[in-house]
Design an enzyme around this catalytic site. Structure first.
Site, short mmCIF file in Angstrom:
data_model
loop_
_atom_site.label_atom_id
_atom_site.label_comp_id
_atom_site.label_asym_id
_atom_site.label_seq_id
_atom_site.Cartn_x
_atom_site.Cartn_y
_atom_site.Cartn_z
N ARG A 28 69.09 -8.16 101.04
CA ARG A 28 67.71 -8.22 100.76
C ARG A 28 66.95 -7.13 101.78
NH1 ARG A 28 69.83 -13.14 100.77
NH2 ARG A 28 69.15 -14.74 99.12
N HIS A 65 64.24 -10.15 105.15
CA HIS A 65 65.04 -11.63 105.11
C HIS A 65 66.31 -11.50 104.98
CE1 HIS A 65 60.96 -13.90 105.58
NE2 HIS A 65 60.47 -12.85 104.75
N ARG A 70 66.62 -21.71 102.17
CA ARG A 70 67.30 -20.65 102.63
C ARG A 70 66.12 -20.27 104.07
NH1 ARG A 70 67.28 -15.24 103.03
NH2 ARG A 70 69.08 -14.06 103.85
N ASN A 88 57.03 -19.17 105.06
CA ASN A 88 57.43 -18.58 106.39
C ASN A 88 57.02 -19.94 107.27
OD1 ASN A 88 58.22 -16.04 105.73
ND2 ASN A 88 56.25 -15.07 106.26
N PHE A 139 52.55 -4.02 101.28
CA PHE A 139 53.88 -4.38 101.96
C PHE A 139 54.73 -3.50 102.24
CE2 PHE A 139 57.75 -6.89 101.36
CZ PHE A 139 57.60 -7.80 102.44
N ARG A 184 69.43 -6.53 93.27
CA ARG A 184 70.27 -7.10 94.04
C ARG A 184 71.48 -7.65 93.42
NH1 ARG A 184 70.60 -11.16 97.58
NH2 ARG A 184 69.21 -12.67 96.58
FE1 HDD Z 1 58.48 -11.89 100.79
C1 HDD Z 1 61.77 -11.93 100.45
C2 HDD Z 1 58.44 -14.76 102.32
C3 HDD Z 1 55.12 -11.51 101.35
C4 HDD Z 1 58.46 -9.00 98.96
N1 HDD Z 1 59.80 -12.95 101.46
C5 HDD Z 1 61.19 -13.09 101.26
C6 HDD Z 1 61.95 -14.40 101.94
C7 HDD Z 1 60.99 -14.88 102.24
C8 HDD Z 1 59.56 -14.20 102.09
C9 HDD Z 1 61.18 -16.30 103.20
C10 HDD Z 1 63.38 -14.55 101.79
C11 HDD Z 1 63.56 -15.33 100.67
C12 HDD Z 1 65.20 -15.63 100.73
O1 HDD Z 1 65.50 -16.34 101.49
O2 HDD Z 1 65.86 -15.07 99.63
N2 HDD Z 1 57.10 -12.73 101.76
C13 HDD Z 1 57.30 -14.06 102.35
C14 HDD Z 1 55.88 -14.49 102.57
C15 HDD Z 1 55.15 -13.58 102.46
C16 HDD Z 1 55.66 -12.35 101.79
C17 HDD Z 1 55.48 -16.01 103.14
C18 HDD Z 1 53.66 -13.50 102.41
C19 HDD Z 1 52.74 -14.50 102.23
N3 HDD Z 1 57.15 -10.37 100.37
C20 HDD Z 1 55.89 -10.63 100.52
C21 HDD Z 1 55.05 -9.50 99.78
C22 HDD Z 1 55.91 -8.83 98.92
C23 HDD Z 1 57.11 -9.27 99.18
C24 HDD Z 1 53.46 -9.06 99.67
C25 HDD Z 1 56.14 -7.64 98.34
C26 HDD Z 1 54.82 -7.07 97.66
N4 HDD Z 1 60.08 -10.80 99.90
C27 HDD Z 1 59.71 -9.63 99.05
C28 HDD Z 1 60.95 -9.18 98.78
C29 HDD Z 1 62.18 -10.03 99.06
C30 HDD Z 1 61.14 -11.01 99.83
C31 HDD Z 1 61.30 -7.62 98.63
C32 HDD Z 1 63.44 -9.45 99.61
C33 HDD Z 1 64.49 -10.15 99.09
C34 HDD Z 1 63.91 -10.97 98.10
O3 HDD Z 1 62.65 -11.01 98.00
O4 HDD Z 1 64.57 -12.00 97.14
O5 HDD Z 1 60.98 -9.12 97.34
#
Ligand code: HDD
Length: 715
Positions: free
Chosen positions: A89, A92, A129, A165, A178, A386
């Protein structure tokens, strides 16, 4: 401890306990067991093999010679190995997951039609998770970071994901930022240093350049950034979602989980040391609790604002850098999350589980929160890179309700869909859309008119009020931890512009804090304050607000340190009392072998087999330390620098320490403070969390446990 936490592989499979939810039952279709004695090793295409250790060769009399490329078994084994990894990822990457269930004890039918939030007779399977954000997959658990708390609800109407979170706000307001915030936090691009750390120039440069991040960095620098356990932290959906009821009325909503065990953290020095001593600390903690049947539980709450009141607040309720203070919007706790089963295999479940904020079910919707809207695009997209286009067919991601549509093909398609058409509408009326009565997702008919622009609303531009509200609401020790965290982080920045000007930002929130940080790190103070402080506080921001009504030491790990000649009454007494209170006692001694009590014959006595020796473990890995007396035992411990360090270090980390009879003086010498009191006779004395009893009486243990429960580390 490690040996007890992770049993040998075969034992682990045999002892794997936990509940069988509908999703766990569903997963068994795809599960094979290496411990099933009927299995024989085969190739991936099913041919039984009799040697998977030696490559086919042309051998001479010495049995050596070149290997043959023709060997399909060897090639398959190597090819499969070469492709074992998938992209981690992008954020995270490091996490731990578990199965469980969601139960609803109060229907929210007044605000939503979602079955999962209205039908109190249901039990909805969940997979959770937890994760750190910045570190790569192999990094350590206890770093200072935000923790992910992602929940997949396998509802009867489809999968619903809350990707949250352990901190209720975020660094940025608009999803387009982001990549910037993550790039700034990740290792720096030129040398890939540092790993899993915010203590570097780029992170703090970003914080200064983005006043909107102020509120969140205060949270991240507080104790919330170093949780004691995944089981002891809150979870927040962070973004603003919507709920729509049967009458078609819409409400804004935030989702919150509060742990039954209270919210607890490490002290920073402890967390830092555990990074090296046990990088898997949090995942082991979660695993062990579930294996031992101490299932972690969280109350599930909603904060609800009717659509008509959207603009009644002095902050924008769609701004993810703001909390909805409980005084203004109370939390309504309506359900419970429980984790009750560990995964059978990490990769296929914890690694391949894939969450999407865009996964919502009827009765639940999005808002115009600009962070959420961008997330709705990003998560699906990241799963494509992924896991590939058919990621929702993977066993852990498959819904428990029927799935049928005309999305087809793509790499690794599993489902075989029968029929002669693959489009809608078709001459057979095959697979028609569902009506509302049949449970279709109906979009909320929102009227929208506007101009295209890249803009933010006026309220989105205010960034300091809630940062101050948060800091003002912390207790004095929590505030001192924020100071030390900022001091540590900025000390690790070596570009003066970064650490000097950061204090001018902190001064807008709390001038004294800024002054103290400036002194520590060489910061610059503004000549005069640029902002009028409001001096308000709010409840629910300090983690002390979540102390359980009844203090508990259930699942806490207590080290009992003994050497030959220990006092068996004190040892057995405290061990029994701890076990009865649900705590996990571990015996630590100079050697991991039999230790004999005072008066016990080495040849005929049973002895006690220690769980660990003093060098093998550290005080950091336990919540509390207890030392029974026994003249000979204490004499040995006194001569051991490591034993003295155990006690002194535990004291420095604010842990409850217990000592009886001869051990009282030993502990006193290890952690004496001016004004500290110690027991001199039968009375039990608690001073600075050090509980001493100079004489051992059965009631002292009860008393000691009560005091341990009340000690700082447990509140
Ligand atoms: Fe995110 C993963 C939580 C903003 C793009 N995010 C990811 C995971 C968590 C969060 C817990 C791990 C999920 C797992 O266990 O597989 N993210 C947040 C929270 C945010 C947040 C609480 C704000 C409120 N995230 C955020 C933004 C973006 C992303 C603004 C993109 C524009 N986040 C991602 C991602 C991930 C991710 C890149 C990486 C792996 C996945 O998604 O599955 O798409």
């Amino acid at each position: 401890m490690a040996s007890q936490i992770i049993a040998s592989a075969s034992e682990k499979v045999k002892t794997m306990t936990g509940e069988r939810t509908q999703k766990v039952a569903d997963l068994t279709q795809d599960t094979k067991d290496v411990h099933d004695k009927s299995h024989r090793i085969t190739t991936d295409y099913g041919v039984k093999q009799n040697d998977t250790d030696d490559w086919l060769k042309v051998v001479n009399e010495d049995k050596t010679g070149p290997m043959l490329l023709e060997d399909p078994f060897a090639r398959e084994k190597i090819h499969r190995f070469d492709h074992e990894r998938i992209p981690e990822r992008v954020v995270h990457a490091r996490g731990a997951g578990a199965h469980g269930k969601f139960t609803l004890f109060e229907s929210a039918a007044d605000v939503t039609s979602a079955g999962v939030l209205t039908d109190t007779s249901r039990e909805t399977p969940i997979f959770v998770r937890f994760s750190t954000v910045l570190g790569s997959r192999g990094s350590a658990d206890t770093v200072r970071d935000v923790r992910g708390f992602a929940v997949k609800f396998y509802t009867q109407e489809g999968n619903w994901d809350i990707v949250g979170n352990n901190i209720p706000v975020f660094f940025i307001q608009d999803a387009m930022k982001f990549p910037d915030v993550i790039h700034a936090g990740k290792p720096e691009p030129h040398n890939e240093i540092p790993q899993a750390q915010t203590a570097h120039n780029n992170f703090w440069d970003f914080q200064f350049m983005h006043p909107e991040a102020t509120h969140m960095f205060f949270w991240a620098m507080s104790d919330r950034g170093i949780p004691r356990s995944y089981r002891m932290m809150q979870g927040f959906g962070v973004n603003t979602f919507t709920l729509t009821n049967d009458k078609g009325e819409r409400h804004f909503v935030k989702f919150i989980y509060t742990p039954e065990l209270g919210v607890h953290s490490f002290v920073w020095d402890e967390a830092l040391k555990i990074v090296g001593q046990d990088p898997d600390f949090h995942r082991k903690d979660l695993w062990t609790a579930i294996e031992s049947g101490a299932y972690p539980k969280w109350k599930f709450g909603i904060q609800v604002i009717p659509e008509s009141k959207e603009h009644d607040f002095d902050f924008d309720i769609l701004d993810a850098t703001k909390v909805w203070p409980e005084e203004l919007v109370p939390i309504r706790y309506i359900g419970q999350l429980e984790l009750n089963r560990n995964v059978d295999e990490y990769f296929t479940q914890t690694e391949q589980v894939a969450f999407c904020t865009s996964h919502i079910v009827p009765g639940i919707g999005f808002s115009d929160d600009p962070l959420l809207q961008g997330r709705n695009f990003s998560y699906f997209d990241t799963q494509l890179s992924r896991l590939g286009v058919n990621w929702q067919e993977l066993p852990i991601n498959k819904p428990v309700c029927p799935v049928m549509n005309f999305n087809r093909d793509g790499a690794m398609r599993h489902t075989i869909t029968k029929g002669t058409v693959n489009y809608w509408p078709n001459r057979f009326q095959a697979v028609p859309p569902a009506s509302k009565e049949e449970g279709a997702y109906i979009d909320y008919p929102e009227k929208i008119a506007g101009i295209k622009a890249r803009m933010r609303s006026k309220k989105f531009k205010e960034h300091k009020n809630q940062a101050e509200l948060f800091y003002n609401s912390l207790s004095a020790p929590e505030k001192s931890h924020v100071l030390n965290a900022l001091g540590f982080e900025l000390d690790h920045c070596d570009d003066p512009i970064v650490y000097e000007r950061m204090t001018t930002r902190i001064a807008e929130i709390d001038p004294q804090l800024a002054q103290d940080v400036a002194e520590m790190v060489g910061g610059k103070m503004p000549e005069q304050s640029t902002r009028q402080r409001h001096n308000k506080t709010a409840k629910g921001l300090s983690q002390l607000d979540y102390a359980p009504a009844e203090p508990t030491i259930a699942t806490r790990m207590v080290a009992i340190i003994i050497a030959d000649g220990y006092d068996p009454v004190a040892y057995n007494g405290i061990k029994g009392a701890l076990t009865a209170a649900g705590a996990l006692p571990f015996t630590i001694s100079p050697r991991r072998n039999k230790i004999f009590a005072a008066g016990e014959d080495r040849n005929t006595g049973t002895g006690v087999v220690a769980d660990h020796h003093l060098e093998g473990m550290r005080s950091t890995l336990f919540d509390s330390v207890f030392i029974p007396g026994g003249a000979q035992s204490i004499e040995t411990l006194r001569k051991s620098g490591r034993a003295v360090h155990w006690v002194r270090e535990a004291f420095g980390h604010l842990k409850a320490i217990g000592a009886t009879s001869e051990a009282v003086q030993f502990v006193r010498d290890a952690c004496d403070l001016p004004g500290m009191e110690f027991s001199t006779s039968g009375e039990v004395v608690d001073s600075y969390g050090v509980v001493t009893a100079a004489q051992v009486k059965p009631e002292s243990f009860k008393e000691a446990i009560k005091m341990v429960k009340g000690a700082k580390h447990f509140i």
